[in-house]
Scaffold this motif. Sequence first.
Motif, PDB file in Angstrom:
ATOM      1  N   GLN A 232       0.829  -1.210   0.000  1.00 53.93           N
ATOM      2  CA  GLN A 232       0.000   0.000   0.000  1.00 53.93           C
ATOM      3  C   GLN A 232       0.863   1.259   0.000  1.00 53.93           C
ATOM      4  OE1 GLN A 232      -2.359  -0.968   3.561  1.00 53.93           O
ATOM      5  NE2 GLN A 232      -4.199  -0.690   2.322  1.00 53.93           N
ATOM      6  N   LYS A 233       1.837   1.289   0.889  1.00 50.50           N
ATOM      7  CA  LYS A 233       2.689   2.471   1.013  1.00 50.50           C
ATOM      8  C   LYS A 233       3.517   2.699  -0.249  1.00 50.50           C
ATOM      9  CE  LYS A 233       3.051   2.264   6.065  1.00 50.50           C
ATOM     10  NZ  LYS A 233       3.957   2.035   7.219  1.00 50.50           N
ATOM     11  N   SER A 234       4.009   1.605  -0.843  1.00 57.53           N
ATOM     12  CA  SER A 234       4.791   1.721  -2.080  1.00 57.53           C
ATOM     13  C   SER A 234       3.943   2.274  -3.205  1.00 57.53           C
ATOM     14  CB  SER A 234       5.357   0.355  -2.477  1.00 57.53           C
ATOM     15  OG  SER A 234       6.267  -0.122  -1.517  1.00 57.53           O
ATOM     16  N   LEU A 235       2.693   1.819  -3.273  1.00 55.16           N
ATOM     17  CA  LEU A 235       1.787   2.300  -4.308  1.00 55.16           C
ATOM     18  C   LEU A 235       1.507   3.788  -4.130  1.00 55.16           C
ATOM     19  CD1 LEU A 235      -0.172   1.940  -6.640  1.00 55.16           C
ATOM     20  CD2 LEU A 235      -1.887   1.181  -4.986  1.00 55.16           C
ATOM     21  N   MET A 236       1.210   4.210  -2.907  1.00 53.75           N
ATOM     22  CA  MET A 236       0.915   5.621  -2.667  1.00 53.75           C
ATOM     23  C   MET A 236       2.132   6.497  -2.972  1.00 53.75           C
ATOM     24  SD  MET A 236      -1.623   5.656   0.670  1.00 53.75           S
ATOM     25  CE  MET A 236      -0.651   4.559   1.711  1.00 53.75           C
ATOM     26  N   ALA A 237       3.329   5.988  -2.644  1.00 56.69           N
ATOM     27  CA  ALA A 237       4.548   6.743  -2.946  1.00 56.69           C
ATOM     28  C   ALA A 237       4.755   6.866  -4.454  1.00 56.69           C
ATOM     29  CB  ALA A 237       5.752   6.067  -2.306  1.00 56.69           C
ATOM     30  N   ALA A 238       4.494   5.754  -5.169  1.00 56.80           N
ATOM     31  CA  ALA A 238       4.649   5.774  -6.628  1.00 56.80           C
ATOM     32  C   ALA A 238       3.676   6.753  -7.265  1.00 56.80           C
ATOM     33  CB  ALA A 238       4.439   4.372  -7.196  1.00 56.80           C
ATOM     34  N   MET A 239       2.443   6.791  -6.765  1.00 58.67           N
ATOM     35  CA  MET A 239       1.450   7.701  -7.326  1.00 58.67           C
ATOM     36  C   MET A 239       1.790   9.156  -7.004  1.00 58.67           C
ATOM     37  SD  MET A 239      -0.273   5.597  -8.960  1.00 58.67           S
ATOM     38  CE  MET A 239      -1.464   6.762  -9.630  1.00 58.67           C
ATOM     39  N   ARG A 240       2.363   9.400  -5.811  1.00 60.18           N
ATOM     40  CA  ARG A 240       2.788  10.777  -5.480  1.00 60.18           C
ATOM     41  C   ARG A 240       3.877  11.250  -6.432  1.00 60.18           C
ATOM     42  NH1 ARG A 240       2.387   9.006  -0.046  1.00 60.18           N
ATOM     43  NH2 ARG A 240       4.650   8.661   0.049  1.00 60.18           N
ATOM     44  N   ARG A 241       4.820  10.353  -6.720  1.00 60.86           N
ATOM     45  CA  ARG A 241       5.905  10.733  -7.635  1.00 60.86           C
ATOM     46  C   ARG A 241       5.371  10.986  -9.036  1.00 60.86           C
ATOM     47  NH1 ARG A 241       8.735   6.986  -4.415  1.00 60.86           N
ATOM     48  NH2 ARG A 241       8.257   5.256  -5.807  1.00 60.86           N
ATOM     49  N   THR A 242       4.410  10.161  -9.457  1.00 55.77           N
ATOM     50  CA  THR A 242       3.814  10.353 -10.776  1.00 55.77           C
ATOM     51  C   THR A 242       3.097  11.690 -10.845  1.00 55.77           C
ATOM     52  OG1 THR A 242       3.521   7.963 -11.084  1.00 55.77           O
ATOM     53  CG2 THR A 242       2.174   9.424 -12.443  1.00 55.77           C
ATOM     54  N   SER A 243       2.359  12.038  -9.789  1.00 59.38           N
ATOM     55  CA  SER A 243       1.639  13.315  -9.752  1.00 59.38           C
ATOM     56  C   SER A 243       2.603  14.493  -9.738  1.00 59.38           C
ATOM     57  CB  SER A 243       0.742  13.369  -8.520  1.00 59.38           C
ATOM     58  OG  SER A 243      -0.223  12.357  -8.541  1.00 59.38           O
ATOM     59  N   SER A 244       3.705  14.354  -9.002  1.00 57.65           N
ATOM     60  CA  SER A 244       4.692  15.430  -8.935  1.00 57.65           C
ATOM     61  C   SER A 244       5.339  15.672 -10.293  1.00 57.65           C
ATOM     62  CB  SER A 244       5.770  15.079  -7.897  1.00 57.65           C
ATOM     63  OG  SER A 244       5.220  14.998  -6.616  1.00 57.65           O
ATOM     64  N   ARG A 245       5.652  14.573 -11.006  1.00 60.86           N
ATOM     65  CA  ARG A 245       6.262  14.723 -12.340  1.00 60.86           C
ATOM     66  C   ARG A 245       5.272  15.371 -13.298  1.00 60.86           C
ATOM     67  NH1 ARG A 245       8.561   9.563 -11.170  1.00 60.86           N
ATOM     68  NH2 ARG A 245       6.860   8.538 -12.274  1.00 60.86           N
ATOM     69  N   ALA A 246       4.001  14.981 -13.217  1.00 62.78           N
ATOM     70  CA  ALA A 246       3.000  15.562 -14.101  1.00 62.78           C
ATOM     71  C   ALA A 246       2.832  17.054 -13.818  1.00 62.78           C
ATOM     72  CB  ALA A 246       1.664  14.842 -13.921  1.00 62.78           C
ATOM     73  N   PHE A 247       2.868  17.429 -12.540  1.00 63.94           N
ATOM     74  CA  PHE A 247       2.745  18.850 -12.161  1.00 63.94           C
ATOM     75  C   PHE A 247       3.944  19.628 -12.679  1.00 63.94           C
ATOM     76  CE2 PHE A 247       3.546  22.380  -9.261  1.00 63.94           C
ATOM     77  CZ  PHE A 247       2.303  22.998  -9.241  1.00 63.94           C
ATOM     78  N   ALA A 248       5.142  19.057 -12.547  1.00 62.92           N
ATOM     79  CA  ALA A 248       6.362  19.738 -12.987  1.00 62.92           C
ATOM     80  C   ALA A 248       6.336  19.979 -14.500  1.00 62.92           C
ATOM     81  CB  ALA A 248       7.584  18.925 -12.592  1.00 62.92           C
ATOM     82  N   VAL A 249       5.867  18.990 -15.249  1.00 60.88           N
ATOM     83  CA  VAL A 249       5.817  19.104 -16.708  1.00 60.88           C
ATOM     84  C   VAL A 249       4.811  20.171 -17.113  1.00 60.88           C
ATOM     85  CG1 VAL A 249       5.123  17.928 -18.833  1.00 60.88           C
ATOM     86  CG2 VAL A 249       6.587  16.757 -17.165  1.00 60.88           C
ATOM     87  N   SER A 250       3.650  20.201 -16.436  1.00 59.12           N
ATOM     88  CA  SER A 250       2.613  21.157 -16.805  1.00 59.12           C
ATOM     89  C   SER A 250       2.953  22.584 -16.425  1.00 59.12           C
ATOM     90  CB  SER A 250       1.278  20.771 -16.136  1.00 59.12           C
ATOM     91  OG  SER A 250       1.396  20.852 -14.725  1.00 59.12           O
ATOM     92  N   HIS A 251       3.948  22.726 -15.509  1.00 61.04           N
ATOM     93  CA  HIS A 251       4.353  24.071 -15.101  1.00 61.04           C
ATOM     94  C   HIS A 251       5.770  24.379 -15.552  1.00 61.04           C
ATOM     95  CE1 HIS A 251       0.843  23.374 -12.612  1.00 61.04           C
ATOM     96  NE2 HIS A 251       0.814  24.643 -12.338  1.00 61.04           N
TER      97      HIS A 251
END
Length: 251
Positions: A232-251
């Motif tokens: 569970q924790k690994s999945l949530m961490a992976a999704m946070r990193r994915t969201s952070s990369r998407a935010f960085a690209v969009s900005h």
Amino acid sequence: MKNGTSSKKRLRSNTQSVKRPGSASPGRAAKRSKSSAPDVVRDGLRKAIFDGDLVAGTQLRQDEIASRFGTSRIPVREALRQLESEGLVTLHPNRGAAVSSVSLEDVLELLEIRIGLECRALKLAIPNMVGPDFDFAAEILRSYDKEPEPQKWGEMNWRFHETLYAPCQRPKLLSMIESNYGHVGRFVRLQVSMAAGKEQPNRDHWAILDACRVGDIGKAVKLLEEHIVHTQKSLMAAMRRTSSRAFAVSH
């Protein structure tokens, strides 16, 4: 589904891989036993979805499926209704069927269900375990240690867990575990494998197996719960990193 040709190849591959006892192929099984045709189609499509060959949003055309399984559209419709009840397929009025999507919230809840089902199965299984059970589980883990391809880790992980739970001798419980595991695997198989690697998960596996060998039910169940919580924790961490990369690209 990227295009009609690729979807037909994926579907053909999966119908060829689905074998039932005493049958040469799902197509011939469907022709021999009309009552078994919906089960053959359902099992073949379920496997394709769980294996990731039919991804979320893929359109499931009844005529194409019927052709690949060598049956009529009636068993296909019944199979799709069964898969809808399992949450794998969505039936849209006037638009046909498509593979259902799974959200992060859904998967986190399914992992909670994993804890309940699998810890119970392991508790019941340990008193029935014998030498060959431990040997086969250890063989799987040694292969897992040596496997370099992340895409194969999910299947090997399932084989290990399935081996541990089988001695519980509760067919309905085992069926629920397999179905739940398949739903989770659709979402997390590659994400968690890439995020967590295999070293820590396999260390967990060996520790669980060691506790099973000595018959320490309490320790084995505790280690299993911690193992799933780590997923569970690994999945949530992976999704946070994915969201952070998407935010960085969009900005």
